[in-house]
Scaffold this motif. Structure first.
Motif, short mmCIF file in Angstrom:
data_model
loop_
_atom_site.label_atom_id
_atom_site.label_comp_id
_atom_site.label_asym_id
_atom_site.label_seq_id
_atom_site.Cartn_x
_atom_site.Cartn_y
_atom_site.Cartn_z
N TRP A 8 0.87 -1.22 -0.06
CA TRP A 8 0.10 0.07 -0.12
C TRP A 8 0.87 1.26 -0.04
CZ3 TRP A 8 0.39 3.47 3.95
CH2 TRP A 8 1.21 3.02 5.00
N LEU A 9 2.20 1.03 0.65
CA LEU A 9 3.12 2.41 0.72
C LEU A 9 3.58 2.66 -0.73
CD1 LEU A 9 3.85 4.37 2.59
CD2 LEU A 9 5.89 3.06 3.11
N VAL A 10 3.87 1.39 -1.50
CA VAL A 10 4.22 1.53 -2.76
C VAL A 10 3.36 2.14 -3.91
CG1 VAL A 10 5.05 0.28 -4.86
CG2 VAL A 10 5.97 -0.38 -2.45
N GLY A 11 2.05 1.92 -3.65
CA GLY A 11 0.83 2.32 -4.51
C GLY A 11 0.84 3.88 -4.28
N LEU A 12 0.79 4.13 -2.76
CA LEU A 12 0.64 5.65 -2.49
C LEU A 12 1.69 6.41 -2.93
CD1 LEU A 12 -1.01 7.63 -0.84
CD2 LEU A 12 0.35 6.92 1.35
N ALA A 13 3.05 5.86 -2.91
CA ALA A 13 4.41 6.68 -3.38
C ALA A 13 4.03 6.96 -4.74
CB ALA A 13 5.57 6.06 -3.26
N ALA A 14 3.22 5.75 -5.54
CA ALA A 14 3.43 5.90 -6.97
C ALA A 14 2.32 7.08 -7.31
CB ALA A 14 2.98 4.61 -7.51
N VAL A 15 1.10 7.13 -6.68
CA VAL A 15 -0.10 8.02 -6.93
C VAL A 15 0.47 9.38 -6.70
CG1 VAL A 15 -2.11 8.58 -6.23
CG2 VAL A 15 -1.70 6.46 -6.51
N VAL A 16 1.45 9.70 -5.29
CA VAL A 16 1.75 10.90 -4.99
C VAL A 16 3.03 11.15 -6.33
CG1 VAL A 16 3.13 12.25 -3.53
CG2 VAL A 16 1.41 10.70 -2.77
N GLY A 17 3.67 10.50 -6.72
CA GLY A 17 4.68 10.71 -7.61
C GLY A 17 3.91 11.08 -9.01
N PHE A 18 3.02 10.42 -9.38
CA PHE A 18 2.16 10.56 -10.51
C PHE A 18 1.65 12.09 -10.44
CE2 PHE A 18 -2.05 10.63 -12.94
CZ PHE A 18 -1.41 10.40 -13.98
N LEU A 19 0.91 12.40 -9.29
CA LEU A 19 0.13 13.63 -9.08
C LEU A 19 1.13 14.76 -9.36
CD1 LEU A 19 -2.47 12.86 -6.67
CD2 LEU A 19 -2.76 13.14 -8.99
N PHE A 20 2.45 14.75 -8.64
CA PHE A 20 3.53 15.60 -8.64
C PHE A 20 3.83 15.94 -10.34
CE2 PHE A 20 8.01 17.03 -8.46
CZ PHE A 20 7.64 18.36 -7.73
N ILE A 21 4.06 14.78 -10.85
CA ILE A 21 4.51 15.00 -12.42
C ILE A 21 3.29 15.86 -13.03
CG2 ILE A 21 5.04 13.91 -14.42
CD1 ILE A 21 6.41 11.79 -12.93
N VAL A 22 1.95 15.47 -13.01
CA VAL A 22 0.93 16.15 -13.65
C VAL A 22 0.95 17.69 -13.20
CG1 VAL A 22 -1.45 16.10 -13.67
CG2 VAL A 22 -0.20 13.97 -13.83
N PHE A 23 0.92 17.88 -11.94
CA PHE A 23 1.10 19.22 -11.46
C PHE A 23 2.08 20.00 -11.90
CE2 PHE A 23 3.15 22.33 -8.59
CZ PHE A 23 2.06 23.27 -8.40
N LEU A 24 3.25 19.53 -12.29
CA LEU A 24 4.33 20.46 -12.90
C LEU A 24 4.19 20.34 -14.56
CD1 LEU A 24 7.75 18.82 -11.36
CD2 LEU A 24 6.75 20.98 -10.96
N LEU A 25 3.59 19.58 -15.05
CA LEU A 25 3.16 19.74 -16.42
C LEU A 25 2.11 20.71 -16.64
CD1 LEU A 25 3.20 15.92 -17.68
CD2 LEU A 25 4.99 17.73 -18.12
#
Length: 108
Positions: A31-48
């Motif tokens: 669950w922590l790996v999934g959470l880290a993946a979602v947070v990383g994805f949202l951060f990349i989307v925010f930057l874009l």
């Protein structure tokens, strides 16, 4: 480049297979790996999205300025054709109201 290869070879020889396996078993919970993946994805989307907004705002400001200039030129051409130019006219200066004529702020 030779020193890098030498260091890699020495580190491979010094670590025993048992120590390497112990380091590899240290994993995060799923669950922590999934959470880290979602947070990383949202951060990349925010930057874009931020980059897109900055990029597009500069383009739109230039476009707006060009459109305003074009509209102004069209109005000037139309006024010249109709003979309604205001180039020689002067504007009247308005007198500033005195202290007694100014509206006073009476906030409670």
């Amino acid at each position: 480049m030779g020193t890098l290869e030498t260091l890699f070879l020495l580190s491979a020889l010094l670590l025993s297979p048992a120590e390497a396996q112990e380091a590899a078993q240290r994993r995060l919970k799923p669950w922590l790996v999934g959470l880290a993946a979602v947070v990383g994805f949202l951060f990349i989307v925010f930057l874009l999205m931020l980059a897109n907004r900055i990029w597009c705002s500069k383009v739109s400001e230039r476009d707006k300025r060009k459109k305003k200039e074009e509209i102004q030129e069209e109005k000037e051409k139309k006024a010249e054709k109709e003979g309604e130019r205001n180039l020689g006219l002067e504007l009247e200066e308005k007198e500033e109201p005195g202290d007694d004529a100014r509206v006073k702020n009476t906030a409670l």
